[in-house]
Design a protein around this motif. Structure first.
Motif, PDB file in Angstrom:
ATOM      1  N   UNK A 251       0.815  -1.223   0.000  1.00  0.00           N
ATOM      2  CA  UNK A 251       0.000   0.000   0.000  1.00  0.00           C
ATOM      3  C   UNK A 251       0.849   1.274   0.000  1.00  0.00           C
ATOM      4  N   UNK A 252       1.916   1.376   0.794  1.00  0.00           N
ATOM      5  CA  UNK A 252       2.748   2.587   0.719  1.00  0.00           C
ATOM      6  C   UNK A 252       3.352   2.802  -0.667  1.00  0.00           C
ATOM      7  N   UNK A 253       3.702   1.707  -1.356  1.00  0.00           N
ATOM      8  CA  UNK A 253       4.263   1.841  -2.694  1.00  0.00           C
ATOM      9  C   UNK A 253       3.205   2.313  -3.686  1.00  0.00           C
ATOM     10  N   UNK A 254       1.948   1.867  -3.502  1.00  0.00           N
ATOM     11  CA  UNK A 254       0.879   2.369  -4.360  1.00  0.00           C
ATOM     12  C   UNK A 254       0.645   3.860  -4.108  1.00  0.00           C
ATOM     13  N   UNK A 255       0.793   4.281  -2.862  1.00  0.00           N
ATOM     14  CA  UNK A 255       0.701   5.713  -2.555  1.00  0.00           C
ATOM     15  C   UNK A 255       1.797   6.482  -3.280  1.00  0.00           C
ATOM     16  N   UNK A 256       3.012   5.913  -3.270  1.00  0.00           N
ATOM     17  CA  UNK A 256       4.119   6.549  -3.994  1.00  0.00           C
ATOM     18  C   UNK A 256       3.846   6.602  -5.491  1.00  0.00           C
ATOM     19  N   UNK A 257       3.206   5.563  -6.029  1.00  0.00           N
ATOM     20  CA  UNK A 257       2.878   5.541  -7.461  1.00  0.00           C
ATOM     21  C   UNK A 257       2.013   6.730  -7.839  1.00  0.00           C
ATOM     22  N   UNK A 258       1.017   7.023  -7.016  1.00  0.00           N
ATOM     23  CA  UNK A 258       0.130   8.152  -7.301  1.00  0.00           C
ATOM     24  C   UNK A 258       0.877   9.481  -7.159  1.00  0.00           C
ATOM     25  N   UNK A 259       1.699   9.577  -6.134  1.00  0.00           N
ATOM     26  CA  UNK A 259       2.475  10.808  -5.936  1.00  0.00           C
ATOM     27  C   UNK A 259       3.445  11.020  -7.095  1.00  0.00           C
ATOM     28  N   UNK A 260       4.128   9.944  -7.521  1.00  0.00           N
ATOM     29  CA  UNK A 260       5.058  10.055  -8.642  1.00  0.00           C
ATOM     30  C   UNK A 260       4.330  10.461  -9.922  1.00  0.00           C
ATOM     31  N   UNK A 261       3.131   9.911 -10.111  1.00  0.00           N
ATOM     32  CA  UNK A 261       2.351  10.306 -11.283  1.00  0.00           C
ATOM     33  C   UNK A 261       1.967  11.774 -11.249  1.00  0.00           C
ATOM     34  N   UNK A 262       1.660  12.282 -10.066  1.00  0.00           N
ATOM     35  CA  UNK A 262       1.318  13.705  -9.933  1.00  0.00           C
ATOM     36  C   UNK A 262       2.510  14.594 -10.262  1.00  0.00           C
ATOM     37  N   UNK A 263       3.678  14.197  -9.787  1.00  0.00           N
ATOM     38  CA  UNK A 263       4.891  14.982 -10.082  1.00  0.00           C
ATOM     39  C   UNK A 263       5.176  14.979 -11.578  1.00  0.00           C
ATOM     40  N   UNK A 264       5.030  13.799 -12.203  1.00  0.00           N
ATOM     41  CA  UNK A 264       5.247  13.703 -13.650  1.00  0.00           C
ATOM     42  C   UNK A 264       4.220  14.550 -14.409  1.00  0.00           C
ATOM     43  N   UNK A 265       2.966  14.545 -13.942  1.00  0.00           N
ATOM     44  CA  UNK A 265       1.931  15.363 -14.585  1.00  0.00           C
ATOM     45  C   UNK A 265       2.277  16.851 -14.500  1.00  0.00           C
ATOM     46  N   UNK A 266       2.858  17.255 -13.365  1.00  0.00           N
ATOM     47  CA  UNK A 266       3.268  18.646 -13.229  1.00  0.00           C
ATOM     48  C   UNK A 266       4.346  19.017 -14.219  1.00  0.00           C
ATOM     49  N   UNK A 267       5.291  18.103 -14.470  1.00  0.00           N
ATOM     50  CA  UNK A 267       6.355  18.363 -15.433  1.00  0.00           C
ATOM     51  C   UNK A 267       5.854  18.334 -16.874  1.00  0.00           C
ATOM     52  N   UNK A 268       4.936  17.387 -17.181  1.00  0.00           N
ATOM     53  CA  UNK A 268       4.508  17.189 -18.561  1.00  0.00           C
ATOM     54  C   UNK A 268       3.376  18.125 -18.974  1.00  0.00           C
ATOM     55  N   UNK A 269       2.429  18.374 -18.075  1.00  0.00           N
ATOM     56  CA  UNK A 269       1.222  19.116 -18.442  1.00  0.00           C
ATOM     57  C   UNK A 269       1.055  20.415 -17.667  1.00  0.00           C
ATOM     58  N   UNK A 270       1.963  20.706 -16.764  1.00  0.00           N
ATOM     59  CA  UNK A 270       1.895  21.964 -16.042  1.00  0.00           C
ATOM     60  C   UNK A 270       0.906  21.981 -14.905  1.00  0.00           C
ATOM     61  N   UNK A 271       0.374  20.825 -14.513  1.00  0.00           N
ATOM     62  CA  UNK A 271      -0.524  20.753 -13.351  1.00  0.00           C
ATOM     63  C   UNK A 271      -0.349  19.377 -12.716  1.00  0.00           C
ATOM     64  N   UNK A 272      -0.499  19.316 -11.391  1.00  0.00           N
ATOM     65  CA  UNK A 272      -0.257  18.076 -10.657  1.00  0.00           C
ATOM     66  C   UNK A 272      -1.489  17.167 -10.604  1.00  0.00           C
ATOM     67  N   UNK A 273      -2.653  17.765 -10.681  1.00  0.00           N
ATOM     68  CA  UNK A 273      -3.877  16.961 -10.599  1.00  0.00           C
ATOM     69  C   UNK A 273      -4.963  17.636 -11.426  1.00  0.00           C
ATOM     70  N   UNK A 274      -5.601  16.868 -12.302  1.00  0.00           N
ATOM     71  CA  UNK A 274      -6.616  17.462 -13.167  1.00  0.00           C
ATOM     72  C   UNK A 274      -7.884  16.645 -13.256  1.00  0.00           C
ATOM     73  N   UNK A 275      -8.069  15.682 -12.355  1.00  0.00           N
ATOM     74  CA  UNK A 275      -9.243  14.817 -12.337  1.00  0.00           C
ATOM     75  C   UNK A 275      -9.438  14.097 -13.669  1.00  0.00           C
ATOM     76  N   UNK A 276      -8.330  13.746 -14.271  1.00  0.00           N
ATOM     77  CA  UNK A 276      -8.359  12.881 -15.444  1.00  0.00           C
ATOM     78  C   UNK A 276      -8.909  11.511 -15.023  1.00  0.00           C
ATOM     79  N   UNK A 277      -9.644  10.776 -15.878  1.00  0.00           N
ATOM     80  CA  UNK A 277     -10.222   9.486 -15.480  1.00  0.00           C
ATOM     81  C   UNK A 277      -9.214   8.525 -14.864  1.00  0.00           C
TER      82      UNK A 277
END
Length: 386
Positions: free
Chosen positions: A300-326
């Protein structure tokens, strides 16, 4: 030799290796079937005969005396008590030990079990080579679309299973359902999800692809182990409830005596006997429940990290950390579901079957996040390639 031709050759080799691994997994599947069959073939007959013999012995003992009296020189008697027989768990008790395993202690069943494990190791190595070759064909991470994610996921799942075996964990019972699901996964991947080896869209050219997606794959493989354990727990728990109520031996006694149950055929009786025998060889419900909780809690902690890492990547790629994408929404739904499971499992009133249902629902959310979101919704994560 130009680079394009070399890439096509490596991609073709990867495809051949995937199909080769499927062939070997099929042999491992058949060996696991033989392991379970030989582990029960003779045991069912012995159990049924023993039950009838037990009843006959009890009848003779009731007619005679439960004690043997022998005259002694002094006019007294010596009493020889009947020896105690260690049999099934006491009715009404749920303190039941783990089963003997898939082979049921049968020598031939054990041989086929070892063959199945050896074939699984070989298939794993071939599949791992296919994943690496696919990566080399385009010089990137081998999980840029659904086909690559699926082939990597099945390989990691088998790797986790083999690692547990290497760590001396009692997970041999996972072999048959795991190999079956791997074959289904690879069949779906090669039939409906296949995508030619190619470069990715610019947004995916990031080192976060290695970090974010790899952890998502590993988490999914471990969570699958937990979900499978929860499913088997529900079956084993139902078996133990019938065992405690004294209803497990009814079919065996009827089958051995030649009579048939009301409204049941002999084939149905054999199916019930075989089902009981399979359940008896599995780990105890308490062991399955504990295993499911431990693996889910560990990852479970690693799955939490997966979501956090995805948010950081979204910030770098799309300029926002969370956008309620499906994909983001259902990743969060999966996280909440597993958080509810862990909370419920730690609460005394929600252990057992209720917690198992939550664990299965949580893994269902993970599967929907992968298949459902990619096929039913659009969004910035639409890189399935199908």
């Amino acid at each position: 030799m130009n680079l394009a031709a070399a890439n096509e050759n490596l991609a073709h080799i990867s495809n051949v290796l995937i199909y080769s691994s499927m062939a070997v997994y099929t042999l491992a599947f058949l060996a696991h079937i033989a392991e379970w069959v030989f582990g029960s073939r003779s045991k069912v007959g012995r159990t049924a005969a023993a039950l009838v013999a037990e009843g006959e012995s009890a009848g003779r003992a009731a007619k005679g005396s439960a004690q043997v009296r022998k005259a002694q020189a002094g006019g007294g008697t010596a009493v020889l008590e009947r020896p105690k027989v260690v049999g099934r768990a006491t009715e009404g008790s749920r303190d039941i030990a783990d089963g003997p395993g898939a082979d049921g202690g049968d020598e031939k069943g054990g041989l086929y079990g070892r063959i199945a494990i050896s074939l699984t190791v070989l298939a794993f190595l071939i599949a791992a080579a296919a994943v690496v070759t696919r990566s080399l064909s385009v010089q990137r991470a081998p999980w840029g679309n659904m086909y690559e994610f699926s082939t990597t996921f099945s390989t990691v799942a088998v790797g986790v299973y083999l690692a547990l075996l290497l760590a001396k964990k009692k997970v041999r019972w996972l072999g048959l359902p795991l190999v079956t699901s791997v074959l289904l996964d690879l069949g779906v991947a090669t039939t409906w999800l296949y995508t030619d080896s190619d470069q990715l869209v610019p947004a995916l050219h990031s080192y976060w692809l290695w970090i974010h997606v790899s952890t998502a794959i590993f988490c999914g493989a471990v969570l699958y182990m937990g979900a499978l354990s929860s499913l088997v727990y529900l079956l084993r728990d139902r078996y133990e409830a019938r065992l405690a109520a004294g209803r497990v031996g009814e079919a065996e006694k009827t089958l051995a005596s030649g009579r048939s149950l009301e409204g049941s055929s002999r084939l149905v009786l054999w199916a019930r006997v075989m089902g009981n025998d399979i359940m008896a060889r599995l780990p105890a419900a308490s062991s399955l429940d504990r295993f499911s909780y431990r693996v889910n809690a560990a990852v479970f902690p690693l799955w939490t990290f997966t979501i956090v890492a995805g948010s950081i990547w979204a910030g770098d790629a799309w300029g926002r950390y969370w956008g309620w994408d499906p994909k983001e929404v259902w990743s969060f739904v999966t996280w909440v579901a597993y958080a509810c499971y862990l909370h419920a499992r730690a609460t005394a009133g929600w252990k057992g079957r209720k917690a198992a249902y939550i664990a299965l629902a949580a893994f269902g959310a993970y599967l929907f996040n992968y298949y459902g979101v990619n096929f039913l919704f659009g969004g910035k994560h639409s890189y399935s390639g199908v």
